[in-house]
Design a protein around this motif. Sequence first.
Motif, mmCIF file in Angstrom:
data_model
loop_
_atom_site.group_PDB
_atom_site.id
_atom_site.type_symbol
_atom_site.label_atom_id
_atom_site.label_comp_id
_atom_site.label_asym_id
_atom_site.label_seq_id
_atom_site.Cartn_x
_atom_site.Cartn_y
_atom_site.Cartn_z
ATOM 1 N N TYR A 5 6.847 -62.413 -25.545
ATOM 2 C CA TYR A 5 6.088 -62.772 -26.344
ATOM 3 C C TYR A 5 4.794 -62.131 -26.609
ATOM 4 C CZ TYR A 5 3.761 -66.257 -29.518
ATOM 5 O OH TYR A 5 3.451 -66.784 -30.646
ATOM 6 N N ASP A 6 4.372 -61.736 -27.803
ATOM 7 C CA ASP A 6 3.206 -61.033 -28.204
ATOM 8 C C ASP A 6 2.718 -61.446 -29.550
ATOM 9 O OD1 ASP A 6 1.003 -59.584 -28.346
ATOM 10 O OD2 ASP A 6 2.299 -57.430 -28.667
ATOM 11 N N SER A 7 1.616 -62.219 -29.797
ATOM 12 C CA SER A 7 1.056 -62.654 -30.926
ATOM 13 C C SER A 7 -0.495 -62.297 -31.032
ATOM 14 C CB SER A 7 0.907 -64.258 -30.999
ATOM 15 O OG SER A 7 0.269 -64.930 -30.036
ATOM 16 N N GLU A 8 -1.286 -62.526 -31.827
ATOM 17 C CA GLU A 8 -2.926 -62.518 -32.032
ATOM 18 C C GLU A 8 -3.568 -63.082 -30.657
ATOM 19 O OE1 GLU A 8 -4.677 -63.092 -35.479
ATOM 20 O OE2 GLU A 8 -3.249 -62.124 -36.683
ATOM 21 N N SER A 9 -2.937 -64.374 -30.126
ATOM 22 C CA SER A 9 -3.539 -64.793 -29.001
ATOM 23 C C SER A 9 -3.199 -64.789 -27.809
ATOM 24 C CB SER A 9 -3.404 -66.549 -29.598
ATOM 25 O OG SER A 9 -3.952 -66.803 -30.734
ATOM 26 N N PHE A 10 -1.730 -64.474 -27.590
ATOM 27 C CA PHE A 10 -1.026 -64.465 -26.402
ATOM 28 C C PHE A 10 -0.108 -63.402 -26.143
ATOM 29 C CE2 PHE A 10 -2.081 -69.061 -27.244
ATOM 30 C CZ PHE A 10 -2.704 -69.367 -26.165
ATOM 31 N N VAL A 11 -0.148 -62.955 -24.993
ATOM 32 C CA VAL A 11 1.084 -62.001 -24.470
ATOM 33 C C VAL A 11 1.696 -62.834 -23.249
ATOM 34 C CG1 VAL A 11 1.599 -59.784 -23.392
ATOM 35 C CG2 VAL A 11 0.134 -60.113 -25.230
ATOM 36 N N VAL A 12 3.052 -62.762 -23.222
ATOM 37 C CA VAL A 12 3.856 -63.568 -22.082
ATOM 38 C C VAL A 12 4.696 -62.323 -21.524
ATOM 39 C CG1 VAL A 12 5.464 -65.104 -21.182
ATOM 40 C CG2 VAL A 12 3.690 -65.620 -23.069
ATOM 41 N N LEU A 13 4.549 -62.007 -20.154
ATOM 42 C CA LEU A 13 5.421 -60.916 -19.565
ATOM 43 C C LEU A 13 6.174 -61.827 -18.389
ATOM 44 C CD1 LEU A 13 2.588 -58.436 -18.961
ATOM 45 C CD2 LEU A 13 4.463 -58.301 -20.430
ATOM 46 N N HIS A 14 7.502 -61.238 -18.423
ATOM 47 C CA HIS A 14 8.254 -61.820 -17.243
ATOM 48 C C HIS A 14 8.383 -60.639 -16.178
ATOM 49 C CE1 HIS A 14 12.476 -63.296 -15.786
ATOM 50 N NE2 HIS A 14 11.522 -63.725 -14.923
ATOM 51 N N LEU A 15 7.917 -60.935 -15.069
ATOM 52 C CA LEU A 15 8.049 -59.907 -13.981
ATOM 53 C C LEU A 15 9.178 -60.311 -13.042
ATOM 54 C CD1 LEU A 15 4.147 -60.425 -14.059
ATOM 55 C CD2 LEU A 15 5.139 -58.209 -14.402
ATOM 56 N N ARG A 16 10.072 -59.205 -12.937
ATOM 57 C CA ARG A 16 11.112 -59.452 -11.894
ATOM 58 C C ARG A 16 11.311 -58.499 -11.043
ATOM 59 N NH1 ARG A 16 15.818 -60.326 -16.192
ATOM 60 N NH2 ARG A 16 16.569 -59.042 -14.523
ATOM 61 N N PRO A 17 11.560 -58.864 -9.634
ATOM 62 C CA PRO A 17 11.589 -57.650 -8.589
ATOM 63 C C PRO A 17 13.038 -56.704 -8.897
ATOM 64 C CG PRO A 17 11.818 -59.757 -7.607
ATOM 65 C CD PRO A 17 11.650 -59.951 -9.123
ATOM 66 N N ASP A 18 13.948 -57.385 -9.314
ATOM 67 C CA ASP A 18 15.085 -56.593 -9.801
ATOM 68 C C ASP A 18 15.317 -55.705 -10.703
ATOM 69 O OD1 ASP A 18 14.983 -58.745 -11.382
ATOM 70 O OD2 ASP A 18 17.277 -59.045 -11.383
ATOM 71 N N MET A 19 14.016 -55.644 -11.625
ATOM 72 C CA MET A 19 13.795 -54.621 -12.653
ATOM 73 C C MET A 19 13.097 -53.508 -12.178
ATOM 74 S SD MET A 19 12.820 -57.301 -15.902
ATOM 75 C CE MET A 19 13.009 -55.979 -17.044
ATOM 76 N N GLU A 20 12.808 -53.485 -10.963
ATOM 77 C CA GLU A 20 12.322 -52.343 -9.959
ATOM 78 C C GLU A 20 12.904 -51.023 -10.582
ATOM 79 O OE1 GLU A 20 11.978 -51.645 -5.604
ATOM 80 O OE2 GLU A 20 10.333 -52.714 -6.256
ATOM 81 N N ASP A 21 12.371 -49.939 -10.661
ATOM 82 C CA ASP A 21 12.915 -48.785 -10.995
ATOM 83 C C ASP A 21 13.455 -48.363 -9.592
ATOM 84 O OD1 ASP A 21 10.464 -46.377 -11.587
ATOM 85 O OD2 ASP A 21 11.036 -47.365 -10.023
ATOM 86 N N GLU A 22 14.572 -47.271 -9.778
ATOM 87 C CA GLU A 22 15.154 -46.885 -8.463
ATOM 88 C C GLU A 22 14.545 -45.969 -7.695
ATOM 89 O OE1 GLU A 22 19.278 -45.220 -9.747
ATOM 90 O OE2 GLU A 22 19.770 -46.739 -10.604
ATOM 91 N N GLU A 23 13.770 -44.841 -8.398
ATOM 92 C CA GLU A 23 12.769 -44.111 -7.649
ATOM 93 C C GLU A 23 11.981 -44.966 -6.867
ATOM 94 O OE1 GLU A 23 10.550 -41.207 -9.995
ATOM 95 O OE2 GLU A 23 12.357 -40.883 -11.208
#
Length: 97
Positions: A5-23
């Motif tokens: 989510y991104d608006s004028e007031s807020f940003v929401v990020l989902h942080l997941r360890p399985d999204m870590e890049d292979e390098e």
Amino acid sequence: MQMLYDSESFVVLHLRPDMEDEETAGTAEKNAIPQLPRHGFEIVDKRSGKEVYLDGSWAELFQKQILAWQQDAPTEEEVEDTLDRYAGLAQQPVIVH
């Protein structure tokens, strides 16, 4: 990391360890202490310049809210009201690297 989510007031990020890049995953030391993979959510209140990181039971509660939003599409005002309640927990100032 995935922006939810991104608006004028807020940003929401989902942080997941399985999204870590292979390098990055390949460079871990063999003797590193194993850690349980955990996901979390970062909510940034752009108005105050502060953020809150939700993990554990807070993240599970927020995940249920997201699933409810997917079932019954809320208005932007309803989303902002919910995020504003979580933003009350924000103590950490946002620092740009």
